[in-house]
Design a protein around this motif. Structure first.
Motif, PDB file in Angstrom:
ATOM      1  N   ASP A 259       0.813  -1.228   0.000  1.00 43.14           N
ATOM      2  CA  ASP A 259       0.000   0.000   0.000  1.00 43.14           C
ATOM      3  C   ASP A 259       0.842   1.272   0.000  1.00 43.14           C
ATOM      4  OD1 ASP A 259      -2.329  -1.526   0.104  1.00 43.14           O
ATOM      5  OD2 ASP A 259      -2.307  -1.610   2.306  1.00 43.14           O
ATOM      6  N   SER A 262      -0.430   3.934  -2.335  1.00 49.84           N
ATOM      7  CA  SER A 262      -1.829   4.323  -2.186  1.00 49.84           C
ATOM      8  C   SER A 262      -1.934   5.834  -1.951  1.00 49.84           C
ATOM      9  CB  SER A 262      -2.461   3.563  -1.015  1.00 49.84           C
ATOM     10  OG  SER A 262      -3.775   4.020  -0.761  1.00 49.84           O
ATOM     11  N   ILE A 263      -2.704   6.497  -2.778  1.00 53.77           N
ATOM     12  CA  ILE A 263      -2.852   7.956  -2.656  1.00 53.77           C
ATOM     13  C   ILE A 263      -3.559   8.338  -1.352  1.00 53.77           C
ATOM     14  CG2 ILE A 263      -3.911   9.994  -3.698  1.00 53.77           C
ATOM     15  CD1 ILE A 263      -3.419   8.798  -6.418  1.00 53.77           C
ATOM     16  N   PRO A 264      -4.668   7.698  -0.972  1.00 53.92           N
ATOM     17  CA  PRO A 264      -5.311   8.082   0.295  1.00 53.92           C
ATOM     18  C   PRO A 264      -4.402   7.906   1.512  1.00 53.92           C
ATOM     19  CG  PRO A 264      -6.824   6.791  -1.042  1.00 53.92           C
ATOM     20  CD  PRO A 264      -5.492   6.707  -1.697  1.00 53.92           C
ATOM     21  N   LEU A 265      -3.613   6.819   1.552  1.00 50.59           N
ATOM     22  CA  LEU A 265      -2.735   6.600   2.697  1.00 50.59           C
ATOM     23  C   LEU A 265      -1.602   7.627   2.731  1.00 50.59           C
ATOM     24  CD1 LEU A 265      -2.471   2.699   2.876  1.00 50.59           C
ATOM     25  CD2 LEU A 265      -3.694   4.240   4.414  1.00 50.59           C
ATOM     26  N   ASN A 266      -1.035   7.929   1.561  1.00 49.11           N
ATOM     27  CA  ASN A 266       0.006   8.960   1.515  1.00 49.11           C
ATOM     28  C   ASN A 266      -0.546  10.326   1.912  1.00 49.11           C
ATOM     29  OD1 ASN A 266       2.398   7.560   0.678  1.00 49.11           O
ATOM     30  ND2 ASN A 266       1.454   7.279  -1.318  1.00 49.11           N
ATOM     31  N   LEU A 267      -1.781  10.601   1.487  1.00 49.32           N
ATOM     32  CA  LEU A 267      -2.416  11.859   1.871  1.00 49.32           C
ATOM     33  C   LEU A 267      -2.666  11.912   3.374  1.00 49.32           C
ATOM     34  CD1 LEU A 267      -3.686  14.530   0.941  1.00 49.32           C
ATOM     35  CD2 LEU A 267      -5.844  13.299   0.619  1.00 49.32           C
ATOM     36  N   ALA A 268      -3.084  10.791   3.946  1.00 45.55           N
ATOM     37  CA  ALA A 268      -3.321  10.747   5.390  1.00 45.55           C
ATOM     38  C   ALA A 268      -2.020  10.914   6.172  1.00 45.55           C
ATOM     39  CB  ALA A 268      -3.998   9.427   5.762  1.00 45.55           C
ATOM     40  N   THR A 271      -0.994  14.554   5.987  1.00 50.84           N
ATOM     41  CA  THR A 271      -1.854  15.399   6.813  1.00 50.84           C
ATOM     42  C   THR A 271      -1.502  15.267   8.294  1.00 50.84           C
ATOM     43  OG1 THR A 271      -3.648  15.165   5.197  1.00 50.84           O
ATOM     44  CG2 THR A 271      -4.241  15.918   7.410  1.00 50.84           C
TER      45      THR A 271
END
Length: 328
Positions: A259, A262-268, A271
């Motif tokens: 993962d 993974s864009i959502p995980l990198n974004l999280a 953040t």
């Protein structure tokens, strides 16, 4: 029939207007496209959080009547006094400031990066090079646009009382001349009340705009007044970037290998890393805002006073601080 269908399909797929727009976009330089994208995204994001940003300034400066009622109560009080547009006060200045800020950051980043590689080859191509170059570019951008940030803070700090419309009642028993004189007197009174408006929590005369703020700051403290509070700002840039980078790398270690892209995980992770860095360095932001709003004599002495007051150290006496404010 087949030729006719092909011509219709080709005319739909190959829209000349769309092709022209695509060619115009691709003909722009890469750095210009990046600046346009950054400006558009900054405008949307800053406008979305503008009400919370204004409340944050009022709470950081402990404005009378706001620091004890919380975020929701402050939002209600702003709307009550200034209407819905009061929630977006000084947002235009913030957006205007971000465009030259992005330009200066983009222009100086590569210059600092090349300078560091030339002077200190041991830095190499690792993350430390990006951290140092990014911090230097951010500091340069802040120095070039800091007067706008100070003006924005001062403008967002003042909350004005809305004036109810005065109805000019004309008595039927008076003649037309007396009625006109009465109306002009009422209009003059309303205009004078608007010109002499004061901030509801500080009692100070209200600024009429950003130009008036610049004029007042220069009259009170000269050019140095435009950079009041810049010390805590510059001092927090490098520690923030270091905390953000290493916390981001530490968070990514907890992400499974499959993962990692993974864009959502990198974004999280990004953040959470930014949230951690801002939380640790937030006291410097409070010091900066209070130094921007409260007139002072010395930046270093004021930083010590603000921090010592929060940590209950023995700084200057309150009477001395009041005398400094009055003399400024």
């Amino acid at each position: 029939m087949g030729i006719e269908s092909y011509e219709i399909g080709s005319s739909i797929d190959d829209d000349p207007c769309e092709d022209e727009h695509v060619q115009i976009v691709h003909s722009l330089p890469y750095y210009l496209m990046e600046l346009i994208a950054a400006g558009a995204s900054t405008t949307v994001s800053k406008t979305a959080v503008a009400p919370l940003e204004r409340v944050k300034i009022l709470l950081e400066t402990r404005a009378e009547g706001f620091h004890s009622i919380g975020v929701y109560g402050s939002l209600k009080k702003i709307v009550k006094n200034e209407g819905l547009k009061g929630l977006y006060k000084a947002n235009g200045v913030c957006i205007i400031r971000m465009l030259p800020h992005s330009i200066f950051h983009y222009m100086t980043y590569e210059q600092y990066r090349g300078f560091l590689q030339y002077k200190w080859p041991r830095v190499g191509q690792g993350p430390m090079l990006d951290i140092l170059a990014g911090s230097a570019a951010s500091a340069t951008a802040f120095l070039c646009t800091y007067p706008l940030d100070l003006a924005r803070a001062k403008y967002a700090y003042q909350v004005l009382q809305t004036f109810s419309d005065t109805v000019c009642s004309v008595s039927l028993s008076t003649d037309v001349a007396d009625s006109l004189v009465l109306c002009f007197k009422v209009l003059d009174r309303r205009q004078s009340s608007i010109d002499s408006r004061r901030c509801i929590h500080s009692g100070l005369p209200a600024h009429r705009g950003i130009t008036d703020i610049f004029r007042t700051v220069y009259k009170q403290a000269g050019m140095s007044g435009f950079y009041r509070g810049v010390g805590p700002t510059l001092g927090g840039i490098l520690p923030y970037n270091v905390l953000k980078f290493y916390s981001h790398e530490e968070l990514k270690r907890w992400v499974p290998n499959e993962d990692q892209s993974s864009i959502p995980l990198n974004l999280a992770c990004g953040t959470l890393a930014a949230l951690f860095g801002q939380t640790v360095m937030y006291p410097l932001d409070v010091v900066r805002r209070q130094m921007q709003i409260v007139p002072t004599l010395a930046i270093g002495l004021t930083s010590f006073d603000v921090v010592s007051r929060r940590l209950h150290f023995h700084g200057r006496r309150p009477a001395d601080a009041e005398n400094v404010t009055q003399t400024s």
